[in-house]
Scaffold this active site. Sequence first.
Site, PDB file in Angstrom:
ATOM      1  N   ARG A   1       0.830  -1.215   0.000  1.00 41.82           N
ATOM      2  CA  ARG A   1       0.000   0.000   0.000  1.00 41.82           C
ATOM      3  C   ARG A   1       0.859   1.258   0.000  1.00 41.82           C
ATOM      4  O   ARG A   1       0.374   2.345  -0.288  1.00 41.82           O
ATOM      5  CB  ARG A   1      -0.888   0.020   1.246  1.00 41.82           C
ATOM      6  CG  ARG A   1      -2.013  -0.983   1.200  1.00 41.82           C
ATOM      7  CD  ARG A   1      -2.714  -1.059   2.542  1.00 41.82           C
ATOM      8  NE  ARG A   1      -3.406   0.164   2.875  1.00 41.82           N
ATOM      9  CZ  ARG A   1      -4.714   0.352   2.753  1.00 41.82           C
ATOM     10  NH1 ARG A   1      -5.455  -0.611   2.289  1.00 41.82           N
ATOM     11  NH2 ARG A   1      -5.274   1.494   3.083  1.00 41.82           N
TER      12      ARG A   1
ATOM     13  N   TRP B   1       1.867   6.096   6.388  1.00 45.68           N
ATOM     14  CA  TRP B   1       2.240   6.879   5.213  1.00 45.68           C
ATOM     15  C   TRP B   1       2.051   8.323   5.653  1.00 45.68           C
ATOM     16  O   TRP B   1       0.923   8.795   5.813  1.00 45.68           O
ATOM     17  CB  TRP B   1       1.309   6.519   4.066  1.00 45.68           C
ATOM     18  CG  TRP B   1       1.688   7.054   2.724  1.00 45.68           C
ATOM     19  CD1 TRP B   1       2.598   6.520   1.851  1.00 45.68           C
ATOM     20  CD2 TRP B   1       1.148   8.213   2.073  1.00 45.68           C
ATOM     21  NE1 TRP B   1       2.655   7.281   0.715  1.00 45.68           N
ATOM     22  CE2 TRP B   1       1.785   8.325   0.809  1.00 45.68           C
ATOM     23  CE3 TRP B   1       0.199   9.179   2.421  1.00 45.68           C
ATOM     24  CZ2 TRP B   1       1.509   9.337  -0.090  1.00 45.68           C
ATOM     25  CZ3 TRP B   1      -0.082  10.194   1.520  1.00 45.68           C
ATOM     26  CH2 TRP B   1       0.566  10.255   0.279  1.00 45.68           C
TER      27      TRP B   1
ATOM     28  N   GLY C   1      -6.358   7.431   8.079  1.00 49.59           N
ATOM     29  CA  GLY C   1      -7.235   8.554   7.760  1.00 49.59           C
ATOM     30  C   GLY C   1      -6.633   9.856   8.239  1.00 49.59           C
ATOM     31  O   GLY C   1      -5.447   9.912   8.597  1.00 49.59           O
TER      32      GLY C   1
ATOM     33  N   GLU D   1      -2.249   6.013 -20.244  1.00 48.98           N
ATOM     34  CA  GLU D   1      -2.011   4.966 -19.254  1.00 48.98           C
ATOM     35  C   GLU D   1      -0.537   4.512 -19.294  1.00 48.98           C
ATOM     36  O   GLU D   1       0.092   4.300 -18.259  1.00 48.98           O
ATOM     37  CB  GLU D   1      -2.978   3.789 -19.486  1.00 48.98           C
ATOM     38  CG  GLU D   1      -2.755   2.558 -18.626  1.00 48.98           C
ATOM     39  CD  GLU D   1      -2.762   2.802 -17.129  1.00 48.98           C
ATOM     40  OE1 GLU D   1      -3.122   3.889 -16.673  1.00 48.98           O
ATOM     41  OE2 GLU D   1      -2.342   1.890 -16.398  1.00 48.98           O
TER      42      GLU D   1
ATOM     43  N   GLU E   1       5.218   6.356 -12.829  1.00 52.27           N
ATOM     44  CA  GLU E   1       5.050   5.762 -11.503  1.00 52.27           C
ATOM     45  C   GLU E   1       6.253   4.944 -11.069  1.00 52.27           C
ATOM     46  O   GLU E   1       6.688   5.041  -9.933  1.00 52.27           O
ATOM     47  CB  GLU E   1       3.817   4.835 -11.499  1.00 52.27           C
ATOM     48  CG  GLU E   1       2.497   5.537 -11.429  1.00 52.27           C
ATOM     49  CD  GLU E   1       1.326   4.565 -11.471  1.00 52.27           C
ATOM     50  OE1 GLU E   1       0.451   4.664 -10.611  1.00 52.27           O
ATOM     51  OE2 GLU E   1       1.279   3.685 -12.367  1.00 52.27           O
TER      52      GLU E   1
HETATM   53  C1  G6P Z   1      -3.617   5.162  -6.645  1.00 51.54           C
HETATM   54  C2  G6P Z   1      -2.879   3.970  -7.223  1.00 51.54           C
HETATM   55  C3  G6P Z   1      -3.234   3.824  -8.693  1.00 51.54           C
HETATM   56  C4  G6P Z   1      -4.744   3.706  -8.867  1.00 51.54           C
HETATM   57  C5  G6P Z   1      -5.475   4.878  -8.203  1.00 51.54           C
HETATM   58  C6  G6P Z   1      -6.959   4.624  -8.135  1.00 51.54           C
HETATM   59  O1  G6P Z   1      -3.149   6.341  -7.209  1.00 51.54           O
HETATM   60  O2  G6P Z   1      -1.495   4.152  -7.077  1.00 51.54           O
HETATM   61  O3  G6P Z   1      -2.626   2.650  -9.194  1.00 51.54           O
HETATM   62  O4  G6P Z   1      -5.056   3.678 -10.211  1.00 51.54           O
HETATM   63  O5  G6P Z   1      -5.027   5.033  -6.860  1.00 51.54           O
HETATM   64  O6  G6P Z   1      -7.185   3.521  -7.299  1.00 51.54           O
HETATM   65  P1  G6P Z   1      -8.474   2.627  -7.345  1.00 51.54           P
HETATM   66  O7  G6P Z   1      -8.275   1.604  -6.259  1.00 51.54           O
HETATM   67  O8  G6P Z   1      -9.631   3.546  -7.070  1.00 51.54           O
HETATM   68  O9  G6P Z   1      -8.558   2.032  -8.694  1.00 51.54           O
END
Ligand code: G6P
Length: 615
Positions: free
Chosen positions: A27, A74, A101, A490, A497
């Site tokens: 995460r 984080w 949170g 993408e 990333e």
């Molecule tokens: C973060 C992750 C991405 C992901 C985005 C949306 O930025 O690093 O890889 O696309 O969140 O996440 P979700 O779980 O809503 O698809």
Amino acid sequence: MCGIVGYIGNKTACPILIAGLTNLEYRGYDSAGISTIEKNVLSVLKDKGRVNNLKNLSEFNSLKGSVGIAHTRWATHGKPSSVNSHPHLDNSKTFSVVHNGIIENYNELKNFLTNKGFTFYSETDTEVIPNLISYYYQEFPNKNKDVSVFLSAVQKACKELIGSYAIEVISKDFPDYIIVAKKNSPLVIGKGVKENYIASDIPAILEYTKNFYFLEENEFAVISRNNVEFFDSSLNKISKDLKEISWDSNATDKNGFEDYMLKEIYEQPDSIRNTINSRLNENGEYDFSDLKLSKQYLKNINKIYILACGTAMHAGLAVKNTIEKLCNIITQVEVASEFRYRNPLVDSNTLCIFVSQSGETADTLAALNLSKEAGAKTIAITNVVGSSITRLADYSVFTHAGPEIAVASTKAYTCQVTLLNMLAIHLAETLGNCDRELINTLKLNVLSLPNKVQECLNSDDFIKDFASRIYTEKDVFFLGRGIDYTTALEASLKLKEISYIHSEAYPAGELKHGPIALIENGTTVVSIITDKTLTPKSISNTQEVITRGAKTLIITNEHLSNSNFDTIINIPEVHSFVSPILAIIPLQLLAYRISKNKNLDVDKPRNLAKSVTVE
Ligand code: G6P
């Protein structure tokens, strides 16, 4: 983002908590910590850095007991440091708390508590929580209290919190309980035999149980070894169904691959196949009968919104044109964090589709709440059964990608694009005014995807070679027209990333309105060419950058023979509506191979989090 794990049972908690935290590493985090209780003694161990670092701390072996909570942090409020890491204790060292949170009113609460004589040691927002609990706990006269007093103190504290939280609380005065609460941040409880587990994310504890309770907003749970009791915000007892999760716990292993990302890239033929099969009935027909969207309803809708963040938003972009062409309904794709703050035109005749791998992204969740309040019908497209977005949306359609661990999303994206295409076809068939031949072609194309994705994986060797030649570069450009532009977006995100190379995605025709000024001798330009109707235009645009010295990688399903291109990767032919599912495969591999060449942590790129549960 932060991760939470908890255990209460008859085994030693510490190794289970460490294993859970390790499973949550994906995460993204910068500090870790554990708190356990044994014989009314509360121990805490925490530090910045990796989960494994905890094992090297001298106090590690003193973490005894079969009840414990743990956290990966984080950093938001206060830099990564031992003192800012969770768990946090109250001043009397009676309560230990981990929190995911953000507490938005923590300054006010801190002032309030400071005036009452409390001292704060960290820069975090979280430290107000154990102290607030302690403050309310002191209000109860008799200290030989039962667990309801512990629960009341937690509830009173939670009432004061503005923002988002999933918390676990243990207390030396109640060594046989863990209390949890949640608001706008995920938390699941895994049921075992004479033991219970807690986590912010199912994969953390999937190796111990497949039976889960999902906590809803403003609910509390009092967890003991043999029991889990649920309460609403006013502490009325409520009951909850146990849900069985079908994910295989082996799915969270690397299975011999060097990294999760590579494993997940290679899993795509299977994950796409599973996703397709989940929506086919025994006659091989599409089955979306659980979505009660009648022809009349669809005829009356004024527009479709697809709302999402990051890669999931790109999945939406990849099907916008398909929905518009097949259904003749205006389809807008928007970043959820923008949508939620701009008073969008949504009403009861709007269909809103929320795409999210995790089903927990805070902005997507907020956009969903807003759309529901405006009266729109809502559909969730997610990968996680029981996630917050699926619990709120009117209907949920699941991708069957299995757990995605690498921060950079790959298999979730291709499953989302596959499923959204199937949904578009379903909507068109319900409306009944579509081109039958096109629908049949598309259906056959969808069925062919798993094998064709497998073929695309064969490009890995060419990609390795290309990556080894460009991995030191500072800028890469991705070009495409129409649907290929969405793949460019993408692909560019993937590269940013995990390789930390600056990259830009541009609609190929837009390049000469500015960005072409950046093309110089040796600049790498990746061109995606999969839409026959636009091929000559795309080739001309690519030629323009070659003339200015660019070296080009072409991803195409056309037979191009232009010797000016540096490398051509041929992918199988499909209708351009579904081509993003194939075209992205070599480009996922490109980002991966470049990151490996640079010796970077592919699965856990810096500063990023898998699941962004705060704004
Ligand atoms: C973060 C992750 C991405 C992901 C985005 C949306 O930025 O690093 O890889 O696309 O969140 O996440 P979700 O779980 O809503 O698809």
